[in-house]
Design an enzyme around this catalytic site. Structure first.
Site, PDB file in Angstrom:
ATOM      1  N   GLY A 224       1.022  -1.020  -0.072  1.00 53.22           N
ATOM      2  CA  GLY A 224      -0.208   0.079  -0.029  1.00 53.22           C
ATOM      3  C   GLY A 224       0.840   0.901   0.093  1.00 53.22           C
ATOM      4  N   GLY A 225       0.416   1.803   0.394  1.00 47.70           N
ATOM      5  CA  GLY A 225       0.983   3.509   0.463  1.00 47.70           C
ATOM      6  C   GLY A 225       2.747   3.937   1.263  1.00 47.70           C
ATOM      7  N   GLY A 459      22.761  11.585 -30.599  1.00 49.62           N
ATOM      8  CA  GLY A 459      22.861  12.430 -29.460  1.00 49.62           C
ATOM      9  C   GLY A 459      23.216  11.134 -27.568  1.00 49.62           C
ATOM     10  CB  ALA A 460      24.046   7.432 -27.779  1.00 54.58           C
TER      11      ALA A 460
END
Length: 569
Positions: A224-225, A459-460
């Site tokens: 859960g949280g 771009g890498a």
């Protein structure tokens, strides 16, 4: 002496006697009775019987000692169940994590004040979490360990308040904080107070981010949280078979989707270590896990104002490692294991790899070079040829940001053919994910060294800490190839029509590739343009990095005046 005029003593006046000289000094001596017991109460005639004498100090101390032993011992049947699940108790875990006899417990007598659903008659001490401070190799840390033997380690108001205090003290004193998670989640009986307690933990973790290192260790359920706490930490450790972490459990998943799934399949250690990337390190047992946490602490500064802990210099600046030239093939398309390169560069061939099972096409590790702690980022040609995809970019970006936050220099080892192409990648947000890595490097102000081993395409190349985005020192091997793309791809794009019309396309392509390689991919091309500082012998890589770190150790680069940047998350 007081009296009436003329020195005559009046009958209604009290007689005042002069003090002896020894009584007027500042020193007083208390006459002790021979027995040393409590004062005797004398009953007056006709008075009510005296109240029972309060317990003496000896009895109070004994009661206190017995209560502390009872608290530390816990419920024996619950402890046996914990051991039967293959798990240690909270105090056993702290004994393994911290230096011997260094733990100082905080609020051991804390109990909840809830009265709903039968809680009024069930108020165990500690409220299911052991909190305090201790040392690891003599260095101060703050810790909390959830106790599954009490309320299943569930979090209520008092439980959360103890964790809040530990987090506040860690920030106030500038010490790392380590949380040992083993909890069934929010204590349902306490309702919104439990949820409020979680919110207080999360807020404090965010405020502590970049101030002190935060380590979360999942040793049981974390559902859960509660799962957000490990996700907010800098490092998350998990243990196979016993640790599990998810927002919604198997029952909810089956009810909503109709799919039956086990706890391990849904949120086990290997799931988060391989698929989600939430787990930084995965171990087979608690002992090895906690030993690794101790080792990690040895590589981290206590807070953002302190330098990383250094060891004695190892003479790396004069170290010659000819094996590096043997590990990396000259052919740009032949794979190798970048871990072997990391081992040759690091002191004692030792490094601490993070997210080993997730996004394996990029490596992130902490190590020492000439005694200095550094962060190593390297493409991994043994996995997908070392291409960058979305998860790899996110993995490296988070690591770069952590190193920058805590003053750890960065060394980037580049051998990347580009970003992974494909419809799934584009739809999955590879542009945004690649921008995260770009943003992380661009804002980093720590010393940054780039070493280009072979390929550095498109771009890498830029996002792997190129000179254009601010690296301080760019080094390259004689095998470096820095270009928009590889020679084959470039020729296919630039000479598509010529190749289609050629009588012998293969022969023409081979000639054009050779020409392109000679002109644009030769080792000196980038260096001639000032985009590489030096072309080094691969065997001198460790020495060159050590010299570069020494040169940059006093680097000071303030960030721009602003509240904060907007990371493309």
């Amino acid at each position: 002496m007081s009296g009436s005029p003329g020195g005559v003593q009046r009958d209604d006046e009290p007689e005042v006697f002069p003090l002896r000289a020894e009584s007027r000094s500042g020193r007083r001596r208390l006459e002790r009775s021979g027995t040393g017991g409590d004062a005797q109460v004398i009953a007056l005639p006709g008075a009510a019987p005296p109240a029972p004498a309060p317990p003496g100090m000896a009895l109070l101390r004994q009661r206190r000692r017995e209560l502390r032993e009872h608290i530390a011992e816990g419920k024996l049947d619950a402890v046996r169940r914990q051991h039967s699940l293959g798990k240690l108790t909270a105090r056993e875990r702290l004994a393994l994590l911290l230096d011997e006899d260094s733990f100082v417990e905080l609020e051991p007598y804390r109990r909840h004040r809830a009265t709903n659903q039968g809680l009024a008659g069930n108020r165990p001490y500690t409220d299911g979490v052991v909190t305090g401070s201790g040392t690891i190799d003599g260095r101060r840390v703050f810790v909390y360990a959830q106790d599954f033997t009490l309320f299943g380690g569930s979090l209520g108001e008092a439980h959360a308040a103890k964790i809040h205090k530990v987090l506040d003290l860690a920030v106030a004193t500038g010490a790392p904080v380590i949380g040992l998670n083993d909890s069934g989640g929010a204590r349902i009986q306490e309702g919104v107070l439990a949820l409020n307690g979680y919110g207080g933990i999360f807020r404090r973790q965010v405020e502590a981010s970049g101030v002190v290192p935060q380590i979360s260790v999942v040793l049981g359920p974390c559902a859960g949280g509660a799962a957000y706490s490990p996700a907010l930490a800098d490092f998350t450790f998990m243990v196979r078979d016993t640790a599990r972490m998810y927002l919604t459990g198997p029952d909810v998943v089956e009810a909503v989707t109709g799919r039956h799934v086990s706890h391990e399949e849904l949120g086990g250690a290997d799931v988060h270590g391989t698929h989600s990337g939430v787990a930084t390190v995965v171990h087979d047992d608690e002992e090895d896990c906690l030993a690794d946490v101790r080792y990690l602490i040895s590589l981290l500064p206590s807070n953002y104002l302190e330098p990383p802990p250094a060891t004695a210099p190892t003479g790396a600046a004069g170290d010659h490692r000819p094996r590096l030239a043997e590990i990396v093939p000259a052919s740009p398309n032949q794979p190798y294991d970048m871990r072997e390169v990391l081992a040759e560069i690091a002191d004692a061939e030792e490094f601490f790899e993070l997210h080993e099972g997730w996004a394996r096409n990029v490596l992130c590790a902490l190590a020492r070079i000439d005694g200095r702690v550094v962060g190593l980022v390297g493409n991994q040609p043994a996995v997908f040829a070392g291409v960058l995809d979305g998860p790899a970019a996110q993995k490296a970006a988070r690591f770069v940001r952590f190193c920058d936050a805590f003053g750890i220099p960065l060394v980037s080892l580049v051998d990347v053919p580009g970003f992974l192409p494909g419809v799934d990648q584009e739809r999955g947000g590879i542009i945004r994910q690649g921008a995260q890595l770009l943003h992380a490097y661009c804002e980093a102000t720590v010393p940054r060294i780039q070493v280009i081993l072979r390929k550095a395409y498109g771009g890498a190349y830029i996002v792997m800490d190129s000179r254009s985005i601010g690296c301080d020192l760019s080094l390259a091997w004689p095998t470096n190839e820095i270009a928009v793309m590889g020679a084959e791809g470039a020729v296919n794009v630039l000479h598509r029509r010529e190749l289609a019309a050629a009588d012998d396309p293969a022969e023409l392509r081979a000639r054009l590739v050779a020409e392109y390689t000679e002109e644009y991919l030769n080792p000196q091309y980038a260096a001639e343009l000032g985009l590489v500082d030096d072309i080094i012998d691969p065997a001198d890589t460790r020495a060159a990095i050590a010299r570069g770190l020494a040169m940059l150790q006093d680097k000071r680069k303030p960030g721009p005046a602003r509240k904060h940047g907007n990371l493309p998350i």
